[in-house]
Write a protein that holds these residues in place. Structure first.
Motif, PDB file in Angstrom:
ATOM      1  N   PHE A 131       0.830  -1.205   0.000  1.00 58.99           N
ATOM      2  CA  PHE A 131       0.000   0.000   0.000  1.00 58.99           C
ATOM      3  C   PHE A 131       0.867   1.257   0.000  1.00 58.99           C
ATOM      4  CE2 PHE A 131      -2.309   3.330   2.358  1.00 58.99           C
ATOM      5  CZ  PHE A 131      -3.470   3.432   1.587  1.00 58.99           C
ATOM      6  N   ASP A 132       1.935   1.229   0.737  1.00 56.56           N
ATOM      7  CA  ASP A 132       2.768   2.418   0.893  1.00 56.56           C
ATOM      8  C   ASP A 132       3.472   2.840  -0.394  1.00 56.56           C
ATOM      9  OD1 ASP A 132       2.027   2.608   3.537  1.00 56.56           O
ATOM     10  OD2 ASP A 132       3.851   1.678   4.325  1.00 56.56           O
ATOM     11  N   ILE A 133       3.651   1.919  -1.341  1.00 56.70           N
ATOM     12  CA  ILE A 133       4.325   2.293  -2.596  1.00 56.70           C
ATOM     13  C   ILE A 133       3.359   2.234  -3.787  1.00 56.70           C
ATOM     14  CG2 ILE A 133       6.571   1.518  -1.749  1.00 56.70           C
ATOM     15  CD1 ILE A 133       6.279  -0.877  -3.705  1.00 56.70           C
ATOM     16  N   ASP A 138       6.518   1.250 -11.707  1.00 59.89           N
ATOM     17  CA  ASP A 138       6.179  -0.167 -11.827  1.00 59.89           C
ATOM     18  C   ASP A 138       7.319  -1.087 -11.389  1.00 59.89           C
ATOM     19  OD1 ASP A 138       3.900   0.883 -12.852  1.00 59.89           O
ATOM     20  OD2 ASP A 138       4.027  -0.075 -14.815  1.00 59.89           O
ATOM     21  N   ALA A 139       8.547  -0.746 -11.757  1.00 57.34           N
ATOM     22  CA  ALA A 139       9.683  -1.619 -11.443  1.00 57.34           C
ATOM     23  C   ALA A 139       9.852  -1.786  -9.936  1.00 57.34           C
ATOM     24  CB  ALA A 139      10.963  -1.062 -12.057  1.00 57.34           C
ATOM     25  N   LYS A 140       9.647  -0.712  -9.181  1.00 58.74           N
ATOM     26  CA  LYS A 140       9.778  -0.774  -7.726  1.00 58.74           C
ATOM     27  C   LYS A 140       8.670  -1.636  -7.128  1.00 58.74           C
ATOM     28  CE  LYS A 140      10.311   2.163  -3.638  1.00 58.74           C
ATOM     29  NZ  LYS A 140      10.380   3.563  -3.150  1.00 58.74           N
ATOM     30  N   ILE A 141       7.455  -1.484  -7.650  1.00 60.89           N
ATOM     31  CA  ILE A 141       6.325  -2.267  -7.154  1.00 60.89           C
ATOM     32  C   ILE A 141       6.530  -3.744  -7.474  1.00 60.89           C
ATOM     33  CG2 ILE A 141       3.853  -2.672  -7.391  1.00 60.89           C
ATOM     34  CD1 ILE A 141       3.612   0.354  -8.061  1.00 60.89           C
ATOM     35  N   GLY A 164      -4.157   0.285 -14.288  1.00 60.91           N
ATOM     36  CA  GLY A 164      -3.371   1.182 -15.132  1.00 60.91           C
ATOM     37  C   GLY A 164      -1.878   0.969 -15.054  1.00 60.91           C
ATOM     38  N   PHE A 165      -1.451  -0.151 -14.481  1.00 59.28           N
ATOM     39  CA  PHE A 165      -0.029  -0.469 -14.380  1.00 59.28           C
ATOM     40  C   PHE A 165       0.383  -1.384 -15.536  1.00 59.28           C
ATOM     41  CE2 PHE A 165      -1.655   0.411 -10.192  1.00 59.28           C
ATOM     42  CZ  PHE A 165      -0.660   1.129  -9.557  1.00 59.28           C
ATOM     43  N   SER A 166       1.658  -1.693 -15.614  1.00 59.32           N
ATOM     44  CA  SER A 166       2.130  -2.642 -16.616  1.00 59.32           C
ATOM     45  C   SER A 166       1.575  -4.034 -16.322  1.00 59.32           C
ATOM     46  CB  SER A 166       3.656  -2.698 -16.602  1.00 59.32           C
ATOM     47  OG  SER A 166       4.117  -3.813 -17.346  1.00 59.32           O
TER      48      SER A 166
END
Length: 388
Positions: A131-133, A138-141, A164-166
């Motif tokens: 939730f915090d990120i 996208d790469a970090k998630i 809406g992400f990769s």
């Protein structure tokens, strides 16, 4: 001999070429057993009172209904933004989050500015960190998702709050959301778009119900369609799991051994294939093999829930396009067809089934508003890169 700078460069380049390992194709893992497993049915998107936009959906009500209706697993997926990401001390810690009959997954609806996704896990995980990120790149998630070891699924990809992400981040896509089938037509198009690019992504369903047990029809005239027709199992997601455990349910989702039906009482579609022509299936939905360039015999079977004297239309989709349509009727409807997946190209085959809806006694309005779609299969794959 005079060694020039150019000759040194040529020698070094040649040496580097010799030192490089030979290029190899990604190793496609062997097909898992087609018999060592059990079909389990459940719902992977439903909200309890811990989602502030739900009505009277207590966890005890949801779980009790699912137990009585014969479900096998359940993913209660409350909005994490309603509790500031602290799902673990709300949905999971609720004393009602327990069952002796159902496999309960740890999960939540990851609710972000770029859309929604469901998280599923067989064990407790740190949802607060995800939730915090939620607004990170996208790469970090993706790195955190892998560290947590969770299954991430894109919710309602074509509707409001679409993902809406990769799609490289996800393990599955919600291709069937709610009892109202027409809203999912574009979701199938998006799924096919992703599959055509080589992404081996599982298709799953989810009722996305925000309401309590639907009232009887005579008391429902003033209620909305969703309130009276959409509840646990509209649609129903089936998984072919190796055991009745949370780990096996999530593994089946990961591997695409999944089928979707309009309700728990409707027919389940199963797609298998025979690669060597010996008359026995050697791959099923979710399996990925290297194509030999020889014909493959496919079989589509409708299991249970069939209405007497009904005729269903089985539509075969190959690489996002309609390959063929076949009528299916009788006591145990079966459709067989053959095709030759190209040896040097990616290809996939999946199935859609249309026809009359089987009544869902516990949700009596569901069949009347569900539309024509009865069941969806996941694909069988040829030459897909398992590392992509």
């Amino acid at each position: 001999m005079i060694v020039t700078s150019r000759s040194r460069w040529v020698f070094a380049a040649a040496l580097a070429m010799v030192a490089l390992p030979a290029a190899t194709e990604p190793a496609i893992p062997p097909v898992a057993s087609l018999s060592d497993g059990v079909w389990m049915k459940g719902d992977l998107h439903i909200h309890s009172r811990h989602s502030t936009d739900s009505s009277n959906n207590s966890e005890a009500t949801i779980i009790g209904f699912a137990e009585q209706a014969g479900f096998d697993f359940l993913g209660i997926t409350d909005h994490d933004n309603h509790v500031n990401g602290d799902v673990a001390h709300h949905t999971w810690s609720d004393p009602e989050f327990r069952s002796d009959k159902l496999v309960l997954l740890y999960g939540a609806e990851w609710t972000t500015n770029r859309g929604h996704g469901n998280v599923f896990s067989a064990r407790l995980y740190d949802h607060q960190a995800l939730f915090d990120i939620r607004d990170a790149r996208d790469a970090k998630i993706l790195a955190l998702k892998r560290k947590l070891g969770v299954h991430l699924s894109a919710n309602h990809p074509s509707g409001k709050d679409h993902f809406g992400f990769s799609f490289d981040m996800v393990d599955s896509i919600e291709v069937w959301n709610s009892v109202l089938w027409p809203r999912n037509v574009e979701a199938l198009m998006i799924w096919d778009d992703m599959l055509r690019t080589g992404r081996k992504i599982t298709g799953r369903g989810g009722s996305d119900s925000h309401h309590g047990t639907p009232p009887s029809p005579d008391k429902a005239t003033k209620n909305s369609m969703e309130r009276t027709a959409n509840y646990v199992g509209t649609p129903t997601t089936w998984v072919f799991a190796t055991a009745k455990t949370p780990e096996a349910v999530v593994a089946a989702l990961d591997n695409g051994r999944v089928s979707i039906s309009a309700s728990p009482y409707g027919p389940r579609v199963e797609l298998t294939a025979d690669r060597d022509g010996d008359g026995r299936a050697d791959m099923m939905m979710g399996d990925n093999v290297k194509a030999s360039g020889k014909p493959v015999r496919f079989e589509v079977r409708l299991v249970g829930g069939k209405l007497a004297d009904a005729t269903y239309i089985v539509r075969v989709i190959r690489n996002g396009e309609k390959f063929a349509e076949y009528p299916a009727s009788g006591a145990g409807p079966v459709v067989r067809f053959a095709d030759t997946p190209p040896a040097g190209e990616r290809s996939y085959y999946r199935v859609e089934v249309e026809g009359p809806q089987t009544p869902y006694p516990q949700v009596p309005n569901a069949a009347g508003v569900a539309g024509k779609m009865v069941a969806l299969s996941n694909p069988v794959f040829f030459n897909f890169d398992p590392t992509f």
